[in-house]
Scaffold this active site. Structure first.
Site, PDB file in Angstrom:
ATOM      1  N   CYS A   1      27.557  67.906 -11.446  1.00 52.14           N
ATOM      2  CA  CYS A   1      25.997  68.095 -12.168  1.00 52.14           C
ATOM      3  C   CYS A   1      25.049  68.503 -11.111  1.00 52.14           C
ATOM      4  O   CYS A   1      25.013  68.492  -9.933  1.00 52.14           O
ATOM      5  CB  CYS A   1      25.614  66.481 -12.775  1.00 52.14           C
ATOM      6  SG  CYS A   1      25.253  65.451 -11.761  1.00 52.14           S
TER       7      CYS A   1
ATOM      8  N   CYS B   1      24.033  66.146  -8.303  1.00 56.63           N
ATOM      9  CA  CYS B   1      25.124  66.279  -7.052  1.00 56.63           C
ATOM     10  C   CYS B   1      24.639  67.106  -6.424  1.00 56.63           C
ATOM     11  O   CYS B   1      24.712  66.930  -5.001  1.00 56.63           O
ATOM     12  CB  CYS B   1      26.594  66.581  -7.624  1.00 56.63           C
ATOM     13  SG  CYS B   1      27.305  65.142  -8.931  1.00 56.63           S
TER      14      CYS B   1
ATOM     15  N   ASP C   1       6.670 106.915  -5.752  1.00 59.75           N
ATOM     16  CA  ASP C   1       6.223 107.932  -4.766  1.00 59.75           C
ATOM     17  C   ASP C   1       6.861 109.207  -5.178  1.00 59.75           C
ATOM     18  O   ASP C   1       7.873 109.142  -5.955  1.00 59.75           O
ATOM     19  CB  ASP C   1       7.002 107.492  -3.625  1.00 59.75           C
ATOM     20  CG  ASP C   1       6.865 108.518  -2.313  1.00 59.75           C
ATOM     21  OD1 ASP C   1       5.763 108.645  -2.182  1.00 59.75           O
ATOM     22  OD2 ASP C   1       8.006 108.715  -1.844  1.00 59.75           O
TER      23      ASP C   1
ATOM     24  N   ASP D   1      11.537 105.652  -1.212  1.00 58.80           N
ATOM     25  CA  ASP D   1      12.717 106.082  -0.527  1.00 58.80           C
ATOM     26  C   ASP D   1      13.038 104.909   0.675  1.00 58.80           C
ATOM     27  O   ASP D   1      14.093 105.248   1.296  1.00 58.80           O
ATOM     28  CB  ASP D   1      12.940 107.382  -0.170  1.00 58.80           C
ATOM     29  CG  ASP D   1      11.980 107.974   0.742  1.00 58.80           C
ATOM     30  OD1 ASP D   1      11.187 107.026   1.243  1.00 58.80           O
ATOM     31  OD2 ASP D   1      11.642 109.108   1.095  1.00 58.80           O
TER      32      ASP D   1
ATOM     33  N   ASP E   1       7.654 104.454   2.935  1.00 61.87           N
ATOM     34  CA  ASP E   1       7.133 103.694   1.944  1.00 61.87           C
ATOM     35  C   ASP E   1       7.215 102.184   2.360  1.00 61.87           C
ATOM     36  O   ASP E   1       6.848 101.323   1.299  1.00 61.87           O
ATOM     37  CB  ASP E   1       7.544 103.915   0.585  1.00 61.87           C
ATOM     38  CG  ASP E   1       7.510 105.365   0.331  1.00 61.87           C
ATOM     39  OD1 ASP E   1       6.578 106.042   0.495  1.00 61.87           O
ATOM     40  OD2 ASP E   1       8.584 105.906  -0.178  1.00 61.87           O
TER      41      ASP E   1
END
Length: 732
Positions: free
Chosen positions: A22, A25, A431, A622, A626
């Site tokens: 669970c 744990c 862009d 790209d 950028d």
């Protein structure tokens, strides 16, 4: 399994952890690892059963981390040896755990069925004998099939904590011990069937849950299966098959039709069509010729290829994809923090509620009923129905499925935080160059004048430009070649920087560019007005025509922008080009908001301006110039062909240059967050409704009690429901 971080001062390792039942744990393991000397951070994902640990190798080793986990009573596959561990260690560990779970389940079911039949026997003939038979049948279920619950509960107790095992062990143990005492005294009211069926149903729930979790993480398995085991390389002039791990950079690799490409490289010989769909999501095969890149995991469909290996081992595109998807599936979304906090206190809270329930019903008593047995039923029902598992699975299972589905479609998402940020996006900045447009100049118009044909204008221009390396010259030459227009020999080639070229072609003086050309020519002005570069072509001093060149818009750009608008997202275009060119491109694709003349280092500032206005911004570029803007944006989306998939600045990487991937990524994020919120709602609602009913609050009004058996069935169903709901994302 471990990887050095860029700083070079820390290492990260992913450890498969077995035995977790669970979210409590997972939290206990996480706290234990965080407290280990040398560990800088630790995150344990219950859904993937994986601990991701960042540590200082000068102060700790992988062995220390494994010891810390095993001290809590959980396991780590012994085959794990850090750097050299096989990549399928986690999967093998899950398969072994699932097989053991199935063995226990089948045994439990085989013994539980007759226990239930005897418990429902009409008239309870030979009651004392039946109780002893039920005891004999229930004991293997409790002590063998249910052994992991008791072992886990004891380990948690030794570390002064509690988890789901604690609740199950207390509930089934109380029912079994009470029934044992009644049997020894010769009494009648026993609850052996409750203990046996509860263990069986919980094991069934965990088996179904494990199977569903396996489906949620199958994306990584499918990616791994793309990697061929061997490669055919040319060494000492002969072809030989070697294990793919032995391929070296620079090797000449041979791939025949129908075979998988083993590593990344550049084609040196041959032509073929290559299926890259599992890497990029591109359904159509891609033609490959000498000079083109090929990627490991793609399938060579037609001709034979010989290529030079450029990236091998973990450096290949496929291996980077696997690593990114694995890290993403092990990540945590901010929305999960509430569930993490709740699960940390949940088990203790349930124990308190169950104890109060037992004491209240024992104190109240019921006329004509045994107060102890009635209180015991409610006590066990509260313990069993309370399930923190659903809370722990709500977020990670959805992230697992979503990131796997994204990878299948060529969308690599760094993790839960990126998904949640993408869900909130209301503004996208695109862009221009390389994102909206193809990123390279192409001939768009050929205009002939003064008796020349378009073919003649293009032939003369291409012949004059054939020795030029200028991008515009290359566009003219490539266009002529595409139209099968033969070029002629030229002499006296001379390039004038910024103005064009001149050469002698077939006995004529040909100039291409702005060297000549009558001013105010309507055709030239029209091309310029359309945002195109107008190139004049003159022969022997006489104007012969003009060629329009532009960075053309990608075919899918119009549809991609339309999809973003339909999603209610504001779309901007940003570029360093002049406003006339920028607005012409924006007009073609349906963008009204344009940021023109923006230098690369100023793009991040434009992103900040929109963020300051309250926008949640995604920047799409790209990944070359950028990077600052990608990092500044709430979500950076790098768009490319997969040659640089691990761009650090981007939260999301699109493997192919298809702009539709932007809308696809944002739509996937929205669907994922919707599923996560549904999961969290039902996980909380289930406990909010189930626990009071199990405590018997409806009994005074309806006389109806929730039996422990029904409680265990409901508990198992809650976890399976959450995982199944997450699996719906596989169809996104």
């Amino acid at each position: 399994m471990s990887a050095a971080l860029p700083a070079g001062m820390a290492e990260r390792v992913d450890l498969p952890v077995s035995g977790m039942s669970c979210a409590a744990c997972a939290r206990a393991v996480e706290n234990q690892l965080t407290a280990t000397v040398g560990v800088t951070s630790a995150h344990v994902n219950f859904a993937t059963s994986t601990a991701t640990v960042t540590f200082d190798p000068a102060r700790a080793a992988v062995r220390n981390l494994v010891d810390a986990i095993e001290e809590l009573g959980y396991g780590v596959p012994q085959s794990l040896a850090g750097e050299n561990a096989g990549e399928d260690v986690e999967e093998q560990a899950r398969e072994r755990e699932y097989a053991a779970l199935q063995r226990r389940l089948w045994l439990a079911a085989a013994f539980a069925v007759p226990v239930v039949v005897l418990g429902m026997w009409p008239g309870r003939m030979h009651l004392a004998a039946m109780n002893w038979i039920q005891l004999a049948l229930t004991a293997p279920v409790v002590f063998y099939a249910g052994a992991p619950f008791y072992k886990g509960a004891w380990t948690a107790l030794r570390h002064r904590s509690a988890n789901m095992n604690t609740l199950i062990a207390l509930g089934t143990g109380a029912a079994f011990l009470y029934s044992l005492a009644v049997t020894v005294r010769g009494g009648h009211q026993v609850y052996y069937e409750a203990a046996a069926v509860i263990v069986t149903l919980i094991l069934l729930g965990r088996a179904l849950e494990a199977r569903a979790r396996g489906k949620a993480s199958e994306a990584i398995r499918r990616l791994r299966e793309l990697q061929p085991k061997t490669a055919r390389v040319v060494r000492d002039g002969a072809e030989q098959d070697v294990p793919v791990e032995q391929v070296r950079v620079g090797d000449l690799v041979v791939v025949r039709p129908g075979e998988k490409i083993p590593v990344d490289g550049l084609v040196r010989e041959g032509d073929s069509a290559v299926d890259e769909s599992m890497l990029t999501g591109e359904s159509m095969p891609v033609d490959k010729k000498p000079g083109d890149a090929v990627y490991g995991g793609a399938i060579n469909r037609s001709g034979s290829l010989r290529f030079e290996a450029r990236k091998v081992g973990r450096a290949t595109t496929l291996q980077q994809m696997i690593e990114l998807v694995r890290q993403a599936q092990g990540s945590r979304a901010p929305v999960a923090r509430l569930a993490d906090v709740v699960s940390g206190y949940f088990t203790v809270g349930v124990l308190a509620i169950a104890t109060v329930t037992f004491l209240v019903w024992l104190a109240l008593g019921l006329s004509g009923a045994a107060p102890l047995s009635f209180a015991l039923v409610n006590f066990v029902a509260v313990l069993i129905i309370a399930c923190p598992c659903a809370l722990g699975l709500a977020t990670p299972t959805a992230i697992m499925v979503a990131t796997g589905r994204g990878a299948e479609r060529g969308i690599l998402i760094k993790g839960g935080e990126a998904l949640e940020a993408a869900y909130r996006i209301d503004t996208v900045i695109l862009d221009k160059t390389g994102t909206i447009t193809c990123g390279q100049p192409r001939v768009t118009d050929v205009i002939a004048m003064n008796g020349y044909s378009e073919a003649e204008v293009l032939r003369l221009a291409a012949s004059a430009e054939r020795y030029s390396e200028h991008p515009l010259a290359l566009a003219i030459v490539e266009h002529a070649q595409a139209l099968a227009i033969a070029q002629e020999a030229s002499a006296g080639f001379r390039a004038v920087t910024g103005r064009g070229v001149e050469a002698r072609v077939a006995g004529h003086d040909v100039t291409v560019g702005s060297l000549t050309g009558p001013p105010g020519l309507p055709e030239m002005e029209r091309l310029a007005a359309e945002g195109k570069t107008a190139v004049a072509v003159s022969v022997d001093g006489r104007h012969a025509g003009a060629i329009g060149i532009a960075d053309t818009v990608k075919p899918e750009a119009v549809d991609a922008v339309r999809r973003l608008h339909e999603m209610g997202i504001e779309v901007w275009m940003i570029t360093g080009d002049n406003r006339r060119t920028a607005e012409n491109v924006a007009r073609q694709v349906g963008i009204q908001r344009v940021l023109a003349g923006v230098l690369p280092d100023a793009k991040a500032a434009e992103v900040r301006k929109l963020q300051a206005a309250g926008k949640k911004v995604a920047m799409v570029g790209d990944g070359v110039n950028d990077a600052p803007a990608l990092a500044q944006a709430d979500v950076g989306i790098a768009i490319g062909t997969g040659t640089d998939i691990a761009k650090e600045a981007a939260s999301i990487t699109l493997m192919r240059g298809d702009l539709n991937g932007v809308a696809g990524a944002l739509d996937l994020a929205r669907r994922t967050m919707r599923v996560i919120r549904q999961n969290l709602f039902w996980a909380f609602a289930y406990n909010a409704i189930g626990i009071p009913i199990a405590a018997g609050v409806l009994y005074p009004f309806t006389g109806w009690l929730l039996s422990p058996v029904l409680a265990s069935a409901a508990m198992a169903l809650s976890s399976v429901t959450v995982v199944t709901n997450s699996l719906r994302l596989k169809r996104a």
